[in-house]
Structures are given as structure tokens and as C-alpha cells.
Write a protein that holds these residues in place. Structure first.
Motif, PDB file in Angstrom:
ATOM      1  N   THR A 142       8.809  12.585   1.024  1.00 59.40           N
ATOM      2  CA  THR A 142       8.288  13.803   0.395  1.00 59.40           C
ATOM      3  C   THR A 142       8.941  14.069  -0.955  1.00 59.40           C
ATOM      4  N   GLY A 143      10.002  13.337  -1.278  1.00 59.19           N
ATOM      5  CA  GLY A 143      10.659  13.545  -2.570  1.00 59.19           C
ATOM      6  C   GLY A 143       9.730  13.302  -3.736  1.00 59.19           C
ATOM      7  N   LEU A 144       8.966  12.236  -3.666  1.00 59.57           N
ATOM      8  CA  LEU A 144       8.055  11.891  -4.753  1.00 59.57           C
ATOM      9  C   LEU A 144       7.040  12.999  -5.006  1.00 59.57           C
ATOM     10  N   THR A 145       6.453  13.509  -3.943  1.00 56.17           N
ATOM     11  CA  THR A 145       5.395  14.509  -4.113  1.00 56.17           C
ATOM     12  C   THR A 145       5.949  15.909  -4.349  1.00 56.17           C
ATOM     13  N   SER A 146       7.183  16.179  -3.945  1.00 60.40           N
ATOM     14  CA  SER A 146       7.739  17.507  -4.211  1.00 60.40           C
ATOM     15  C   SER A 146       8.309  17.613  -5.619  1.00 60.40           C
ATOM     16  N   MET A 147       8.876  16.523  -6.134  1.00 65.63           N
ATOM     17  CA  MET A 147       9.486  16.561  -7.470  1.00 65.63           C
ATOM     18  C   MET A 147       8.491  16.272  -8.589  1.00 65.63           C
ATOM     19  N   TYR A 148       7.416  15.544  -8.276  1.00 64.93           N
ATOM     20  CA  TYR A 148       6.522  15.066  -9.323  1.00 64.93           C
ATOM     21  C   TYR A 148       5.058  15.372  -9.001  1.00 64.93           C
ATOM     22  N   VAL A 149       4.788  16.620  -8.664  1.00 62.55           N
ATOM     23  CA  VAL A 149       3.425  16.998  -8.272  1.00 62.55           C
ATOM     24  C   VAL A 149       2.438  16.688  -9.389  1.00 62.55           C
ATOM     25  N   GLU A 150       2.724  17.145 -10.587  1.00 58.30           N
ATOM     26  CA  GLU A 150       1.749  16.965 -11.671  1.00 58.30           C
ATOM     27  C   GLU A 150       1.589  15.509 -12.089  1.00 58.30           C
ATOM     28  N   PRO A 151       2.675  14.726 -12.237  1.00 63.40           N
ATOM     29  CA  PRO A 151       2.471  13.304 -12.541  1.00 63.40           C
ATOM     30  C   PRO A 151       1.680  12.571 -11.459  1.00 63.40           C
ATOM     31  N   VAL A 152       1.924  12.901 -10.192  1.00 67.47           N
ATOM     32  CA  VAL A 152       1.163  12.262  -9.114  1.00 67.47           C
ATOM     33  C   VAL A 152      -0.300  12.674  -9.198  1.00 67.47           C
ATOM     34  N   ARG A 153      -0.545  13.968  -9.443  1.00 62.48           N
ATOM     35  CA  ARG A 153      -1.930  14.430  -9.608  1.00 62.48           C
ATOM     36  C   ARG A 153      -2.635  13.664 -10.733  1.00 62.48           C
ATOM     37  N   GLU A 154      -1.933  13.538 -11.860  1.00 64.78           N
ATOM     38  CA  GLU A 154      -2.543  12.863 -13.006  1.00 64.78           C
ATOM     39  C   GLU A 154      -2.806  11.396 -12.707  1.00 64.78           C
ATOM     40  N   LEU A 155      -1.838  10.733 -12.105  1.00 60.96           N
ATOM     41  CA  LEU A 155      -1.970   9.303 -11.822  1.00 60.96           C
ATOM     42  C   LEU A 155      -3.137   9.022 -10.883  1.00 60.96           C
ATOM     43  N   ILE A 158       0.843  -1.196   0.000  1.00 59.15           N
ATOM     44  CA  ILE A 158       0.000   0.000   0.000  1.00 59.15           C
ATOM     45  C   ILE A 158       0.876   1.242   0.000  1.00 59.15           C
ATOM     46  N   ILE A 159       0.501   2.208  -0.810  1.00 59.37           N
ATOM     47  CA  ILE A 159       1.080   3.546  -0.743  1.00 59.37           C
ATOM     48  C   ILE A 159      -0.069   4.501  -0.463  1.00 59.37           C
ATOM     49  N   VAL A 160       0.073   5.306   0.564  1.00 57.27           N
ATOM     50  CA  VAL A 160      -0.945   6.307   0.884  1.00 57.27           C
ATOM     51  C   VAL A 160      -0.371   7.675   0.530  1.00 57.27           C
ATOM     52  N   VAL A 161      -0.969   8.324  -0.450  1.00 60.48           N
ATOM     53  CA  VAL A 161      -0.556   9.675  -0.810  1.00 60.48           C
ATOM     54  C   VAL A 161      -1.385  10.643   0.023  1.00 60.48           C
ATOM     55  N   VAL A 162      -0.681  11.514   0.733  1.00 65.88           N
ATOM     56  CA  VAL A 162      -1.322  12.470   1.634  1.00 65.88           C
ATOM     57  C   VAL A 162      -1.251  13.846   0.990  1.00 65.88           C
ATOM     58  N   GLY A 163      -2.404  14.487   0.875  1.00 66.07           N
ATOM     59  CA  GLY A 163      -2.457  15.800   0.254  1.00 66.07           C
ATOM     60  C   GLY A 163      -3.170  16.808   1.121  1.00 66.07           C
ATOM     61  N   ALA A 164      -3.131  18.053   0.664  1.00 64.30           N
ATOM     62  CA  ALA A 164      -3.836  19.147   1.335  1.00 64.30           C
ATOM     63  C   ALA A 164      -4.870  19.723   0.384  1.00 64.30           C
ATOM     64  N   ASP A 165      -6.082  19.855   0.869  1.00 65.36           N
ATOM     65  CA  ASP A 165      -7.158  20.481   0.103  1.00 65.36           C
ATOM     66  C   ASP A 165      -7.021  21.992   0.271  1.00 65.36           C
ATOM     67  N   LEU A 166      -6.540  22.664  -0.774  1.00 69.75           N
ATOM     68  CA  LEU A 166      -6.275  24.098  -0.677  1.00 69.75           C
ATOM     69  C   LEU A 166      -7.542  24.935  -0.728  1.00 69.75           C
ATOM     70  N   PRO A 225      -0.496  17.301  -3.441  1.00 65.04           N
ATOM     71  CA  PRO A 225       0.125  16.125  -2.823  1.00 65.04           C
ATOM     72  C   PRO A 225       1.352  16.548  -2.038  1.00 65.04           C
ATOM     73  N   MET A 226       1.474  16.053  -0.806  1.00 70.19           N
ATOM     74  CA  MET A 226       2.532  16.510   0.083  1.00 70.19           C
ATOM     75  C   MET A 226       3.418  15.399   0.631  1.00 70.19           C
ATOM     76  N   ALA A 227       2.951  14.171   0.595  1.00 66.96           N
ATOM     77  CA  ALA A 227       3.760  13.064   1.105  1.00 66.96           C
ATOM     78  C   ALA A 227       3.222  11.754   0.544  1.00 66.96           C
ATOM     79  N   ALA A 228       4.105  10.773   0.513  1.00 62.39           N
ATOM     80  CA  ALA A 228       3.697   9.405   0.203  1.00 62.39           C
ATOM     81  C   ALA A 228       4.162   8.537   1.358  1.00 62.39           C
TER      82      ALA A 228
END
Length: 201
Positions: free
Chosen positions: A145-158, A103-111, A167-170
């Protein structure tokens, strides 16, 4: 306090998981319930959790991590840490340690709930509660946090995240491949001062 303190002092990063280890939805719900009892700016509760079980999506996230590591992330980390930590990270990213997490849980903030400036102080406490609750249930976790800081748009799309969710953390979650020892920590008094910086505690 004794039980809480024991969990806090035992919780540590896990970078190698048992690929056959089960994490039932009920346990995830218990962990998330602990997470959402964290504080947030003005009680905005802006956290968003995307629980990723799909092997295809997990592989895609792992490929992003690998790309970032080989594109300079490895050199950056090697210059800042010791050989043991570097080797553990390299194993997690390049030799399937993170990819083995079920399991990977991506944690984000609702702006739309919180200004971006307050997002870290409103989301990371929830992530810490998540880590502690998972440890209390016997699971291994690793917050990155590397994944979500470097690849915000790919993570959003995926994950089909709207632009309003940052997205702020995985967090990788699963049964540890092996029993985890206690974390290495400097004594708190080494970084604590009385009244002003550098005045000994």
C-alpha cells in the motif's frame, strides 16, 4: 474447509519473482473472479483492477517505489520491524525483487460506487481473495500500500485513472523465484481475549 484452510495458512508475501515465469490471462481471470466474490459495503462492489503487464509501466511503478523507499520509507520500516523482514523488503524494492514480477495489479475503489470512508472495507477483502486465489494456483503475490498511499496522483496519471478512482493497493504477481516457506504467525490466542481486553481467552 481443509483445502481452504491449507491455502490460507500457506499464503505469504513473495518479494522475488521468476522474471520468465508465465501468468496466462486465463489464470488472471480465475483470480479476479475469486476477488469479486468478496463482501463490500451495501454490495456496492466498487473494486477496480488494472492489470499491468507493460515492462515500461511496471518499471515506472517500481521507480516510484524506489523513490519512496530512499526518501524515508526505509528508515521508517527499519524502526518498526526485524532485520529479516527489512532485508526482504529492501531486496524487493532496491534489488529488483518487485521489478521482476511480470504483472502488477493496481487495485482501486470507484468512489462513485462507495463513499471513501467505506472504500477500505469494500476493497481490501477483494484483495485478500485475490491473494488466496493466486496462492491456490501456485503463484506468488505481495500486496503493498506504500506505492498507492504515497503516490496517488503519479499512479493515477500513469494508469489513466479518473479522479473518481482511488488507487489503494498494488499486488505483485508471478511465479516465485524460489519455493516459499510457511508464513511466521503468532498464535491467534495471543491476541484474542474473552469478553474484554486482556481477559485471557
Amino acid at each position: 474447509m481443509g483445502e481452504l484452510r491449507a491455502v490460507m495458512q500457506a499464503q505469504r508475501a513473495c518479494r522475488r519473482f521468476d522474471p520468465d515465469g508465465d501468468v496466462p490471462d486465463r489464470d488472471i481471470e480465475l483470480i479476479l473472479d475469486a476477488a469479486v466474490h468478496a463482501p463490500s459495503a451495501e454490495n456496492s462492489q466498487p473494486w477496480v483492477f488494472v492489470v499491468v503487464r507493460s515492462a515500461e509501466a511496471r518499471a515506472a511503478l517500481s521507480e516510484l517505489w524506489t523513490a519512496g523507499w530512499t526518501a524515508g520509507g526505509a528508515e521508517f520500516v527499519r524502526s518498526r520491524t526485524d532485520d529479516k523482514v527489512y532485508a526482504d523488503l529492501d531486496s524487493g524494492i532496491m534489488r529488483g525483487g518487485f521489478a521482476s514480477a511480470p504483472i502488477i495489479v493496481v487495485v482501486g475503489a470507484d468512489l462513485e460506487r462507495v463513499p471513501e470512508a467505506y472504500a477500505p472495507s469494500s476493497v481490501y477483502p477483494a484483495a485478500q481473495n485475490f491473494l488466496l486465489a493466486a496462492a491456490d494456483l501456485g503463484y506468488g503475490t505481495c500486496l503493498t500500500t506504500g506505492l498507492t498511499s504515497m503516490y496517488v496522483e503519479p499512479v493515477r496519471e500513469l494508469l489513466a485513472l479518473p479522479d473518481s478512482v482511488l488507487p489503494m493497493a498494488a499486488i505483485y504477481l508471478g511465479q516465485p523465484e524460489r519455493r516459499l516457506g510457511p508464513p511466521r504467525r503468532r498464535p491467534a490466542t495471543e491476541s484474542t481475549y474473552r469478553e474484554h481486553y486482556k481477559a485471557p481467552w
